[in-house]
Design an enzyme around this catalytic site. Structure first.
Site, PDB file in Angstrom:
ATOM      1  N   TYR A   1      -3.333 -12.214  -4.251  1.00 13.82           N
ATOM      2  CA  TYR A   1      -2.755 -13.354  -4.966  1.00 13.82           C
ATOM      3  C   TYR A   1      -1.819 -14.187  -4.087  1.00 13.82           C
ATOM      4  O   TYR A   1      -1.195 -15.115  -4.576  1.00 13.82           O
ATOM      5  CB  TYR A   1      -2.062 -12.894  -6.251  1.00 13.82           C
ATOM      6  CG  TYR A   1      -1.041 -11.782  -6.079  1.00 13.82           C
ATOM      7  CD1 TYR A   1       0.176 -12.027  -5.450  1.00 13.82           C
ATOM      8  CD2 TYR A   1      -1.288 -10.509  -6.556  1.00 13.82           C
ATOM      9  CE1 TYR A   1       1.114 -11.026  -5.299  1.00 13.82           C
ATOM     10  CE2 TYR A   1      -0.365  -9.490  -6.406  1.00 13.82           C
ATOM     11  CZ  TYR A   1       0.842  -9.760  -5.775  1.00 13.82           C
ATOM     12  OH  TYR A   1       1.765  -8.759  -5.620  1.00 13.82           O
TER      13      TYR A   1
ATOM     14  N   PRO B   1      -6.333  -3.777  -5.441  1.00 16.01           N
ATOM     15  CA  PRO B   1      -5.651  -2.543  -5.850  1.00 16.01           C
ATOM     16  C   PRO B   1      -6.119  -1.294  -5.100  1.00 16.01           C
ATOM     17  O   PRO B   1      -7.317  -1.042  -4.990  1.00 16.01           O
ATOM     18  CB  PRO B   1      -5.967  -2.426  -7.341  1.00 16.01           C
ATOM     19  CG  PRO B   1      -6.873  -3.532  -7.691  1.00 16.01           C
ATOM     20  CD  PRO B   1      -7.063  -4.423  -6.529  1.00 16.01           C
TER      21      PRO B   1
END
Ligand code: HXC
Ligand code: NAP
Length: 285
Positions: free
Chosen positions: A148, A191
């Site tokens: 992000y 992740p």
């Protein structure tokens, strides 16, 4: 995957190297023959990791407590490392993050994350960079960003702001310092299960399941995969890669961006069949 002496004679500092991905990179770099320094705020965590990883053959490890938000402490740490000899590689990995609705954050909450991620990265990079430039010593910086950093993300706004700054620093200094032998790159991981990240960002099983299911590979990344990519990017074998942000997320980010990508989850076999042309296209039986 690599020659066992890939990082022999390389001296590497990993900030936040006592836990999670930093510890994983320390392990891999030691296996590949590097001398590794790790830092973090908690002495007992660092000591445990140092003891555990010192059993890994090949390289040597030393831990140094340091809060990277504090420029004076960073300078002292770097000075004490340089007494043994100059570093060759800096990995800016330390971070702070939590999930929160942005309108509820205090100024202190912004400061806490920006201080660790952005100022901590700047402090360590400047302390090493100035020494490298002055001594005409080649150097490599690897920054651990996040997917992000280029898109932003709701609910982790201080982290998104700070990581975007880290990516801007990476690209800017890659150009400004490149002609003096300093390479700067970043990894943007999706992740990867670590206690530090998952306890704060995916704290409930259903959130973990949601994150796994939305990934095209239907799994999380592994610390070993991240450490291998990091080893490549800090090694001389990647000497012409400079100013790059390598995304390592199983395609998660692209899936979120593609206008029609989510259709695979919504449309049934019958839906797809019903959209086929009734007559075969020209030229086909
Ligand atoms: C809102 C919060 C908060 C929360 C802390 N604060 N947690 N605000 N929601 N959940 C606020 C506090 O109220 C305080 O503001 C300020 O932040 C500082 O908090 P402290 O606890 O005093 O700070 P400190 O002890 O320095 O801890 C820093 C921390 C903590 C960032 C808050 O989480 C930490 O130490 N993190 C290190 C490890 C970590 O975060 N690892 C995850 C990295 S994963 P006031 O106003 O009271 O001063 C990652 C990417 C994952 O980065 C991506 C996954 C895909
Ligand atoms: P982690 O285990 O919580 O690692 C963070 C480390 O930073 C800890 O060792 C922590 O040690 C250290 N640290 C925090 N504040 C510090 C400070 N002020 N000074 C020095 N050290 C400090 O989490 P992780 O998952 O391994 O994250 C590592 C990196 O990967 C971070 O940059 C994170 O943003 C990035 N990342 C992780 C994921 C993921 O899914 N795991 C995804 C994308 C990006 P102390 O608390 O002892 O200081």
């Amino acid at each position: 995957m690599f020659q066992p002496d890939l990082l022999r004679q390389k001296r590497i500092l990993i900030t936040g190297g006592g836990t999670g991905l930093g510890k994983g990179m320390a392990h891999r770099f030691l296996e590949l023959g590097a001398t590794v320094y790790i830092c973090g705020r908690r002495q007992h965590v660092l000591s445990e990791t140092e003891t555990e990883l010192s059993r890994v053959a090949s390289g040597k490890i030393r831990s140094l407590p340091c809060d990277i938000r504090d420029l004076l402490r960073v300078e002292q740490m770097i000075e004490s490392i340089w007494k043994d000899g100059p570093l060759d590689i800096l990995v800016n990995n330390a971070a702070g993050n939590f999930l929160a609705r942005t309108e509820e954050l205090s100024p202190g909450a912004f400061e806490a994350v920006l201080g660790i991620v952005l100022m901590g990265t700047i402090n360590a990079t400047m302390a090493c960079g100035r020494r490298w430039l002055q001594a005409l010593h080649p150097g490599v910086v690897l920054n651990i960003a996040a997917t992000y950093s280029s898109t932003g993300s709701a609910y982790v706004v201080p982290s998104a702001m700070a990581k975007a700054g880290v990516v801007a620093l990476t690209r800017s200094l890659a150009v400004e310092w490149g002609n003096r032998g300093i390479r700067m790159n970043a990894i943007a991981p999706g992740p990867i299960p670590t206690e530090g990240a998952f306890s704060r960002l995916l704290p409930r099983p259903e959130l973990e399941q949601f994150a796994r299911d939305r990934n095209p590979l239907r799994r999380f990344g592994t610390t070993e995969e991240l450490a291998n990519l990091a080893a490549f990017l800090v090694s001389d074998g990647s000497g012409y890669i400079n100013g790059e942000v390598v995304v390592m997320d199983g395609g998660e980010q692209l899936q979120g961006a593609g206008e029609f990508s989510a259709l695979g989850r919504l449309l049934t076999e019958d839906d797809w069949k019903s959209m086929k042309p009734r007559k075969a296209p020209k030229g086909r039986q």
